[in-house]
Design a protein around this motif. Structure first.
Motif, short mmCIF file in Angstrom:
data_model
loop_
_atom_site.label_atom_id
_atom_site.label_comp_id
_atom_site.label_asym_id
_atom_site.label_seq_id
_atom_site.Cartn_x
_atom_site.Cartn_y
_atom_site.Cartn_z
N GLU A 93 0.78 -1.17 0.01
CA GLU A 93 0.05 0.12 0.10
C GLU A 93 0.84 1.19 0.10
N GLU A 94 1.96 1.34 0.50
CA GLU A 94 3.00 2.26 0.80
C GLU A 94 3.90 2.56 -0.32
N ASP A 112 -0.30 -4.52 3.48
CA ASP A 112 -0.48 -3.09 4.04
C ASP A 112 0.25 -3.30 5.40
N LEU A 114 0.85 -1.15 7.64
CA LEU A 114 0.39 -0.43 8.95
C LEU A 114 -0.83 0.12 8.49
N ASP A 115 -1.85 -0.73 8.99
CA ASP A 115 -3.43 -0.70 8.97
C ASP A 115 -3.78 0.25 10.26
N SER A 117 -3.48 3.79 10.23
CA SER A 117 -2.53 4.73 10.38
C SER A 117 -3.04 6.24 11.21
MN MN Z 1 -1.88 1.12 5.97
#
Ligand code: MN
Ligand code: AHG
Ligand code: MN
Length: 320
Positions: A93-94, A112, A114-115, A117
Motif C-alpha cells: 500500500e505504501e 498493508d 500499517l493498517d 494509520s
Molecule cells: Mn496502511
C-alpha cells in the motif's frame, strides 16, 4: 500445566501441509514474525516519539528525521523479505509500484504494512496485513500478472494486531491459528488454535458518519441492527475491528457510495487477505454481490466495497 507451543515450533510442525514446500514459506513466516516483534516494539513507543521525542522537530539523536510508523513498518517488512530469499517481489500500500528483489524467489507478497494509520499517535490498536501468492510469470522479473491473481490463489494470508497485546493470526488454507506475543520472553505462543467465527453475531462495525451516503439497502440493514439492539463497534483500524468480530461474531462493512463507488479499502492489501482468513474461520466476505476471493484484480491499488464477518450477517446486509 498445559503444553506451550511457540510459533516457530508450529511453523515447523505444519510445514508438511504445504504441497512442494521446501521450507521457503516457513522462512518467510519467520521473517514476518521478526518484523512483527520489531514493529510491536516501535508501536509501543509511537506516542512517545510523537509527543515527547518528536517535540524537538521530529529528529532522532543522530539528527535523522523520525519516520512515521507506516513508512518504518513498510521498510522493515521489505528489508526482512529481501534478505530472506523466498519472495521475489512485493506490492505494498505504501509503494506506487512493485518492489523487485531480483532473487528468483517463488512467491510474491502483497501487504498493508500499517493498517489504521490514523490511530498511530493516539494509542489505539493498529495492524499489519499480508498475503502470499505463488509467482506465476516465468520471465526474469515478477510482473503485474503475479499480483493480479484472484484472492482464491493466495497460499497464505495473515495479520498482526498491535493491541493491548500483540497477536499474529495466519492461515495457509488449513484453518486459522492465532499467536500472542509474550513480550517478556519475546516469543509468539499459540493462544488461539483453530479459530472459528460464529455464523451469527451481535456486533456491527461501520463508519456511521457516512450513513447518509449509503444505499437504501445498507441504511435499512443498519436500522435493523439498531432495532435489534446490536452493539455498534468501530475502531477505525480494520485489522482490530476484524479481529474482534472474528472472535465474537459480527459484521464489518465499508460500502461504496455514489462519490466512492468502490469504497476505501484495497482489494490486494486488505480485502483479499482478510477474506481468506474469514472463510477459513467459517465466515464470508463479499463486495455486496460477489465473493471477494473470486474478484479478478485489474490494478495494484484497486479498491472494493467490503462486507465481511459472520455468514448470516453478511447475507442479511447484502440481500437487497
Ligand atoms: Mn496502511
Ligand atoms: P490505512 O491506515 O492502512 O490507510 O487503512 C485505514 C482503513 C482501515 O484500517 C479502517 O477500517 C478504515 O480505513 C477507516 O476509514 P474511515 O476513517 O473512513 O472510517
Ligand atoms: Mn489499511
Amino acid at each position: 500445566m498445559s503444553e506451550i507451543k511457540t510459533l516457530s515450533e508450529f511453523i515447523v510442525e505444519r510445514q508438511g501441509e504445504f504441497p512442494g514446500a521446501t521450507g521457503d514459506l516457513s522462512q518467510l513466516l519467520t521473517a514476518f514474525r521478526l518484523a512483527a516483534k520489531i514493529v510491536s516494539r516501535e508501536a509501543n513507543k509511537a506516542g512517545l516519539l510523537a509527543d515527547i521525542l518528536g517535540a524537538a522537530g521530529n529528529e532522532n539523536v543522530q539528527g535523522e528525521q523520525q519516520q512515521k510508523l507506516d513508512v518504518y513498518a513498510n521498510d522493515l517488512f521489505i528489508r526482512m523479505m529481501r534478505t530472506q530469499g523466498a519472495v521475489c517481489a512485493v506490492a505494498s500500500e505504501e509503494n506506487d509500484d512493485i518492489v523487485h528483489f531480483d532473487n528468483g524467489g517463488k512467491y510474491v507478497v502483497t501487504m498493508d504494512p500499517l493498517d489504521g494509520s490514523s490511530n498511530i499517535d493516539v494509542n489505539v490498536s493498529i495492524g499489519t496485513i499480508f498475503s502470499i501468492y505463488p509467482r506465476v510469470s516465468t520471465g526474469p522479473k515478477a510482473t503485474l500478472e503475479d499480483f493480479l491473481q484472484p484472492g482464491s490463489k493466495q497460499i497464505a494470508a495473515g495479520y498482526i494486531v498491535y493491541g493491548s497485546s500483540t497477536m499474529l493470526v495466519y492461515s495457509t488454507g488449513h484453518g486459522v491459528n492465532g499467536f500472542t506475543l509474550d513480550s517478556s520472553i519475546g516469543t509468539f505462543c499459540l493462544s488461539h488454535p483453530q479459530m472459528t467465527t460464529p455464523a451469527e453475531g451481535t456486533i456491527y462495525s461501520v463508519n456511521e458518519g457516512n450513513y447518509l451516503d449509503f444505499s437504501d439497502g445498507v441504511r435499512s440493514y443498519i436500522d435493523d441492527c439498531k432495532k435489534k439492539r446490536m452493539s455498534a463497534r468501530y475502531i477505525g483500524s480494520l485489522v482490530a475491528d476484524f479481529h474482534r468480530n472474528l472472535l465474537k461474531g459480527g459484521i464489518y462493512m465499508y460500502p461504496g457510495t455514489a462519490k466512492a463507488p468502490n469504497g476505501k479499502l484495497r482489494l490486494l492489501y486488505e480485502a483479499n487477505p482478510l477474506a481468506m482468513l474469514v472463510e477459513q474461520a467459517g465466515g464470508t466476505a463479499t463486495d455486496g454481490t460477489r465473493r471477494i476471493l473470486d474478484l479478478k484484480p485489474t490494478e495494484l491499488h484497486q479498491r472494493c466495497p467490503l462486507y465481511i464477518g459472520s455468514k448470516n450477517m453478511v447475507a442479511a446486509a447484502t440481500k437487497s
